[in-house]
Design a protein around this motif. Structure first.
Motif, PDB file in Angstrom:
ATOM      1  N   PHE A   1      -0.722   7.690  -5.139  1.00  0.00           N
ATOM      2  CA  PHE A   1      -1.474   6.459  -5.345  1.00  0.00           C
ATOM      3  C   PHE A   1      -0.739   5.330  -4.659  1.00  0.00           C
ATOM      4  O   PHE A   1       0.463   5.145  -4.872  1.00  0.00           O
ATOM      5  N   ALA A   2      -1.439   4.592  -3.818  1.00  0.00           N
ATOM      6  CA  ALA A   2      -0.850   3.449  -3.133  1.00  0.00           C
ATOM      7  C   ALA A   2      -1.701   2.222  -3.456  1.00  0.00           C
ATOM      8  O   ALA A   2      -2.804   2.074  -2.928  1.00  0.00           O
ATOM      9  N   PRO A   3      -1.234   1.362  -4.346  1.00  0.00           N
ATOM     10  CA  PRO A   3      -2.031   0.183  -4.700  1.00  0.00           C
ATOM     11  C   PRO A   3      -2.146  -0.776  -3.520  1.00  0.00           C
ATOM     12  O   PRO A   3      -1.270  -0.828  -2.657  1.00  0.00           O
TER      13      PRO A   3
END
Length: 68
Positions: A58-60
């Motif tokens: 997950f890469a915000p």
């Protein structure tokens, strides 16, 4: 969840965990739990199939700024 269901859940969870909620903290805990329940309902509403898989990472990202 209804407000009474949220109160019952918070009370049962606190009792099960041995947590004593201070009376002045209770309204905030109930508000936060209601917000978390709303987020959970949004996530649960997303249809998934047997072919869907979890993401590897997950890469915000930052939200886009809107012009005012």
């Amino acid at each position: 969840m209804t407000p009474s269901e949220i109160e019952a859940y918070v009370d049962a969870s606190a009792a099960a965990l041995g947590l004593k909620l201070r009376p002045d903290h209770r309204p905030g805990v109930l508000r936060y739990f209601a917000l978390a329940a709303e987020f959970a309902a949004l996530v649960e509403a997303v249809p998934l199939s047997e072919r869907d898989e979890p993401a590897l990472s997950f890469a915000p990202v930052s939200p886009r700024e809107t012009a005012q």
